[in-house]
Design an enzyme around this catalytic site. Structure first.
Site, PDB file in Angstrom:
ATOM      1  N   LYS A 262      78.119  37.569  74.583  1.00  0.00           N
ATOM      2  CA  LYS A 262      78.365  37.078  75.946  1.00  0.00           C
ATOM      3  C   LYS A 262      79.578  36.135  76.003  1.00  0.00           C
ATOM      4  CE  LYS A 262      73.553  37.739  77.366  1.00  0.00           C
ATOM      5  NZ  LYS A 262      72.413  37.185  78.143  1.00  0.00           N
TER       6      LYS A 262
ATOM      7  N   TYR B 160      72.374  44.789  84.928  1.00  0.00           N
ATOM      8  CA  TYR B 160      71.174  43.947  85.055  1.00  0.00           C
ATOM      9  C   TYR B 160      70.360  44.293  86.303  1.00  0.00           C
ATOM     10  CZ  TYR B 160      72.487  40.816  81.190  1.00  0.00           C
ATOM     11  OH  TYR B 160      72.764  40.278  79.954  1.00  0.00           O
TER      12      TYR B 160
ATOM     13  N   PHE C 272      67.403  33.951  88.982  1.00  0.00           N
ATOM     14  CA  PHE C 272      68.534  33.714  88.079  1.00  0.00           C
ATOM     15  C   PHE C 272      69.612  34.788  88.174  1.00  0.00           C
ATOM     16  CE2 PHE C 272      65.212  35.949  85.598  1.00  0.00           C
ATOM     17  CZ  PHE C 272      65.921  37.006  85.063  1.00  0.00           C
TER      18      PHE C 272
ATOM     19  N   ARG D  14      66.649  42.206  67.507  1.00  0.00           N
ATOM     20  CA  ARG D  14      65.950  41.161  68.268  1.00  0.00           C
ATOM     21  C   ARG D  14      65.563  39.995  67.361  1.00  0.00           C
ATOM     22  NH1 ARG D  14      64.868  42.409  73.332  1.00  0.00           N
ATOM     23  NH2 ARG D  14      63.017  41.125  73.584  1.00  0.00           N
TER      24      ARG D  14
ATOM     25  N   THR E 255      64.839  34.690  73.781  1.00  0.00           N
ATOM     26  CA  THR E 255      65.761  34.671  74.938  1.00  0.00           C
ATOM     27  C   THR E 255      66.114  33.243  75.321  1.00  0.00           C
ATOM     28  OG1 THR E 255      64.781  36.723  75.746  1.00  0.00           O
ATOM     29  CG2 THR E 255      66.032  35.421  77.337  1.00  0.00           C
TER      30      THR E 255
ATOM     31  N   ARG F 252      70.769  32.931  68.770  1.00  0.00           N
ATOM     32  CA  ARG F 252      70.591  32.048  69.934  1.00  0.00           C
ATOM     33  C   ARG F 252      70.502  30.584  69.510  1.00  0.00           C
ATOM     34  NH1 ARG F 252      67.655  36.723  72.595  1.00  0.00           N
ATOM     35  NH2 ARG F 252      69.059  37.383  74.260  1.00  0.00           N
TER      36      ARG F 252
ATOM     37  N   ASN G 202      73.049  32.402  76.856  1.00  0.00           N
ATOM     38  CA  ASN G 202      72.286  32.511  75.604  1.00  0.00           C
ATOM     39  C   ASN G 202      72.969  33.378  74.540  1.00  0.00           C
ATOM     40  OD1 ASN G 202      71.779  34.966  76.784  1.00  0.00           O
ATOM     41  ND2 ASN G 202      69.563  34.943  76.462  1.00  0.00           N
TER      42      ASN G 202
ATOM     43  N   HIS H 197      73.004  39.540  74.020  1.00  0.00           N
ATOM     44  CA  HIS H 197      71.993  40.389  74.637  1.00  0.00           C
ATOM     45  C   HIS H 197      71.653  41.500  73.663  1.00  0.00           C
ATOM     46  CE1 HIS H 197      69.953  43.182  77.366  1.00  0.00           C
ATOM     47  NE2 HIS H 197      70.687  44.118  76.806  1.00  0.00           N
TER      48      HIS H 197
ATOM     49  N   GLU I  34      71.452  51.688  77.993  1.00  0.00           N
ATOM     50  CA  GLU I  34      72.499  50.658  77.924  1.00  0.00           C
ATOM     51  C   GLU I  34      73.728  51.148  77.158  1.00  0.00           C
ATOM     52  OE1 GLU I  34      69.357  46.916  78.282  1.00  0.00           O
ATOM     53  OE2 GLU I  34      70.415  47.238  76.390  1.00  0.00           O
TER      54      GLU I  34
END
Ligand code: CMP
Length: 142
Positions: free
Chosen positions: A10, A50, A58, A86, A92, A103, A113, A116, A127
């Protein structure tokens, strides 16, 4: 089972110049990068990606953040890639992320964060197809 998952580095993590450090975590964990590019997301691209969060409190902040600077998007391949990715990302919410996870090390807040990752192989397929054509994905045979 060999799977593919989808990953985004991100804007806050790109701004920290952490792309290489994060790629090293993927590779150390046995995940192979099979497609990658840097993208400045448009509002429409971020909203579409998203879409499942449309209407949540949010959503606007998330879209604003995700369009605030370039991101790196990747398809990663490996044994149980979805779960493994993950695990190395951590929770998250960075307040809940275990020490040593991406993270814990690179997130600034729940919205910012750092990374993704797909939550299932079904999400991963959707995705990956959102960002890459089949010819942009390079199967890794060795
Ligand atoms: P990500 O895995 O990219 O999926 C949706 C993103 O929304 C999530 O990471 C967070 O960055 C962001 N977000 C912001 N607020 C929340 C929230 N309250 N719950 C879940 N995700 C949130």
């Amino acid at each position: 089972t060999i799977e593919r998952t989808f990953s985004i580095i991100k804007p806050n993590a790109v701004a920290k110049n952490a792309i290489g450090a994060i790629y090293a975590r993927f590779e150390t964990a046995g995940l192979k990068i099979v497609a990658a590019k840097m993208v400045q997301l448009t509002r429409e691209q971020a909203e579409g990606f998203y879409a499942e969060h449309l209407g949540k409190p949010f959503f606007d902040g998330l879209v604003g953040f995700m369009t605030s600077g370039p991101v790196m998007v990747q398809a990663l391949e490996g044994e149980e890639a979805v779960r493994r990715h993950r695990e190395i990302m951590g929770a998250t919410n960075p307040d809940n992320a275990l020490a040593g996870t991406l993270r814990a090390d690179y997130a600034d807040s729940l919205t910012e964060n750092a990374v993704h990752g797909s939550d299932s192989t079904e999400s991963a397929a959707r995705e990956i197809a959102y960002f890459f054509t089949e010819s942009e994905i390079c199967p890794r045979t060795r």
